[in-house]
Design a protein around this motif. Structure first.
Motif, short mmCIF file in Angstrom:
data_model
loop_
_atom_site.label_atom_id
_atom_site.label_comp_id
_atom_site.label_asym_id
_atom_site.label_seq_id
_atom_site.Cartn_x
_atom_site.Cartn_y
_atom_site.Cartn_z
N UNK A 93 52.47 9.81 -40.16
CA UNK A 93 52.72 8.38 -40.34
C UNK A 93 54.21 8.10 -40.32
N UNK A 94 54.97 8.91 -41.07
CA UNK A 94 56.41 8.70 -41.09
C UNK A 94 57.01 8.95 -39.72
N UNK A 95 56.52 9.99 -39.05
CA UNK A 95 57.02 10.28 -37.71
C UNK A 95 56.74 9.11 -36.76
N UNK A 96 55.56 8.52 -36.92
CA UNK A 96 55.21 7.39 -36.07
C UNK A 96 56.11 6.20 -36.29
N UNK A 97 56.51 5.97 -37.55
CA UNK A 97 57.42 4.87 -37.83
C UNK A 97 58.77 5.09 -37.18
N UNK A 98 59.19 6.36 -37.10
CA UNK A 98 60.48 6.67 -36.50
C UNK A 98 60.43 6.60 -34.98
N UNK A 99 59.37 7.15 -34.40
CA UNK A 99 59.28 7.23 -32.95
C UNK A 99 58.54 6.06 -32.32
N UNK A 100 57.91 5.23 -33.17
CA UNK A 100 57.06 4.13 -32.70
C UNK A 100 55.87 4.65 -31.89
N UNK A 101 55.47 5.89 -32.17
CA UNK A 101 54.29 6.47 -31.55
C UNK A 101 53.44 7.13 -32.63
N UNK A 102 52.13 6.88 -32.58
CA UNK A 102 51.23 7.49 -33.57
C UNK A 102 50.67 8.82 -33.09
N UNK A 103 50.84 9.10 -31.79
CA UNK A 103 50.23 10.27 -31.16
C UNK A 103 48.71 10.24 -31.34
N UNK A 104 48.17 9.04 -31.35
CA UNK A 104 46.72 8.84 -31.48
C UNK A 104 46.27 7.86 -30.42
N UNK A 105 45.19 8.19 -29.75
CA UNK A 105 44.61 7.34 -28.72
C UNK A 105 43.26 6.80 -29.19
N UNK A 106 42.97 5.58 -28.86
CA UNK A 106 41.67 5.01 -29.15
C UNK A 106 40.71 5.24 -27.99
N UNK A 107 39.45 5.43 -28.30
CA UNK A 107 38.40 5.54 -27.29
C UNK A 107 37.30 4.55 -27.65
N UNK A 108 36.98 3.66 -26.72
CA UNK A 108 35.92 2.68 -26.93
C UNK A 108 34.77 2.97 -25.98
N UNK A 109 33.64 3.40 -26.54
CA UNK A 109 32.43 3.69 -25.78
C UNK A 109 31.32 2.75 -26.21
N UNK A 128 35.55 4.49 -31.38
CA UNK A 128 34.81 3.33 -31.86
C UNK A 128 33.74 3.00 -30.82
N UNK A 129 32.56 2.58 -31.29
CA UNK A 129 31.48 2.20 -30.38
C UNK A 129 31.32 0.69 -30.39
N UNK A 130 30.87 0.16 -29.23
CA UNK A 130 30.91 -1.29 -29.02
C UNK A 130 29.59 -1.92 -28.63
N UNK A 131 28.60 -1.11 -28.25
CA UNK A 131 27.33 -1.63 -27.71
C UNK A 131 27.57 -2.55 -26.51
N UNK A 132 28.73 -2.38 -25.84
CA UNK A 132 29.11 -3.21 -24.68
C UNK A 132 29.10 -4.69 -25.03
N UNK A 133 29.38 -5.02 -26.28
CA UNK A 133 29.41 -6.41 -26.75
C UNK A 133 30.85 -6.90 -26.75
N UNK A 134 31.10 -8.02 -26.08
CA UNK A 134 32.46 -8.51 -25.90
C UNK A 134 33.18 -8.74 -27.23
N UNK A 135 32.53 -9.42 -28.16
CA UNK A 135 33.18 -9.72 -29.43
C UNK A 135 33.50 -8.43 -30.19
N UNK A 136 32.62 -7.46 -30.13
CA UNK A 136 32.87 -6.18 -30.78
C UNK A 136 34.03 -5.45 -30.10
N UNK A 137 34.09 -5.51 -28.77
CA UNK A 137 35.19 -4.85 -28.05
C UNK A 137 36.53 -5.44 -28.45
#
Length: 347
Positions: free
Chosen positions: A59-75, A104-113
């Motif tokens: 978390x601290x590293x992310x604040x310094x580098x402005x990168x979380x090194x985490x990617x989101x996946x939406x299925x 995160x899962x979305x059920x292909x629902x626009x509002x959820x996405x």
């Protein structure tokens, strides 16, 4: 009564620097792999990290580098073998590149996405891999006001500025239909996906139509039924839809059926067999996706195949390349092949 054990205070970067006999910045370079460090120094730092069981504060590293090194996946969902393989491929490549994934899962629902996009932005996710179905005005409105690097897979939204990774659905369906025609079939039915879904629905349907036209076969509206290709092949819904579609098609006497997914094809096969007919003796069937079940000895379904795992790898590589400043293609078409088993016969 035993006394409560006093928690051991976690080691800090200062502790590592002291034990290794180097500066804080040198430890940071080794941990973040940001600048070269000579090998003896790097080994001393790594030994100190191991001795102290130091865990970097991401978390601290992310604040310094402005990168979380985490990617989101939406299925849309993760219950099918195809979705699981895509996720496995993406996670494997991301992990090797030093990233973790938030799913995160979305059920292909626009509002959820849109809700998922907002949550990921709040969590300072670096970028998102999105298995999309449609791109709506609501999606456009959100993206106009929020910057979040996104790569789409399974659809082509490149016209909206989203790098897209997908199978060449049009030519895959064209070649599958051409294979059926090459085996002497002219009354070929199709169970399509939702035509609002450009890739799985519309592009596969267009490939089917154009292959018929190229061979001078006039399309018969009675030989086309729209089925339910649930997101990434949710089995029961798609199989039930294929079953119902075949109940409509069979009275029109097709000699072959192309289904827009393997699960649609399996449902269609069930109905055909329940009518006392044989596959491929009375009706040939061809699927799409080459899910694991397609190779089952009781099915041996001919189908269109592509590698879900490698599709996930390609999507993750594209997003990480973009995050690192590389220029990435607007569209990347992943290769496919026809897998010919036992459900298509020559007339």
């Amino acid at each position: 009564m035993s006394r409560a054990r006093t928690p051991v205070k976690p080691a800090t970067i200062k502790d590592v620097a002291r034990v290794a006999g180097v500066s804080f910045s040198t430890v940071s370079r080794v941990v973040n792999n940001s600048k070269p460090v000579d090998e003896p120094t790097r080994l001393r730092v790594m030994q100190a990290i191991e001795e102290l069981r130091y865990v970097p504060n991401t978390l601290a590293r992310g604040l310094q580098t402005r990168q979380s090194r985490c990617l989101g996946v939406m299925l849309p969902e993760i219950g099918s073998s195809g979705a699981a393989q895509i996720l496995e491929g993406a996670e494997s490549y991301a992990r090797e590149a030093g990233y973790t994934l938030l799913l995160m899962t979305t059920a292909a629902d626009t509002s959820r996405e849109i809700e998922c996009f907002s949550i990921m932005r709040q969590q300072q996710i670096d970028g998102v891999l999105w298995a999309a179905a449609t791109y709506t005005d609501a999606h456009r409105a959100w993206r106009e006001h929020h910057a979040l690097p996104t790569v789409v897979f399974a659809q082509n939204f490149s016209s909206d500025g989203l790098p897209s990774v997908l199978v060449d659905n049009y030519h895959a369906a064209y070649d599958a239909t051409d294979h059926l025609i090459g085996n002497g079939h002219r009354r070929i039915a199709m169970i399509t996906g939702d035509l609002n879904d450009r890739a799985v629905g519309l592009d596969r349907f267009r490939g089917f139509q154009d292959a018929l036209a190229a061979h001078g076969i006039r399309p018969d509206p009675d030989l086309v039924v729209h089925g339910d290709v649930s997101p990434h092949g949710r089995d029961t819904a798609s199989e039930g839809s294929g079953y119902q579609a075949m109940a409509h098609l069979l009275p029109h006497r097709p000699t072959a059926v192309l289904a827009a997914s393997d699960n649609l094809a399996i449902g269609a096969m069930q109905f055909i067999l329940e009518q006392g007919l044989s596959i491929p003796g009375d009706v040939s069937v061809m699927g799409f996706d080459d899910l694991d079940i397609a190779a089952h000895p009781m099915l041996r379904l001919s189908t269109v195949a592509f590698d879900f795992y490698e599709l996930g790898v390609l999507a993750a590589r594209t997003l990480i390349d973009a995050l690192q400043g590389a220029e990435v293609p607007a569209v990347q078409l992943y290769p496919y092949r026809l897998v010919l088993r036992d459900t298509v016969r020559r007339l």
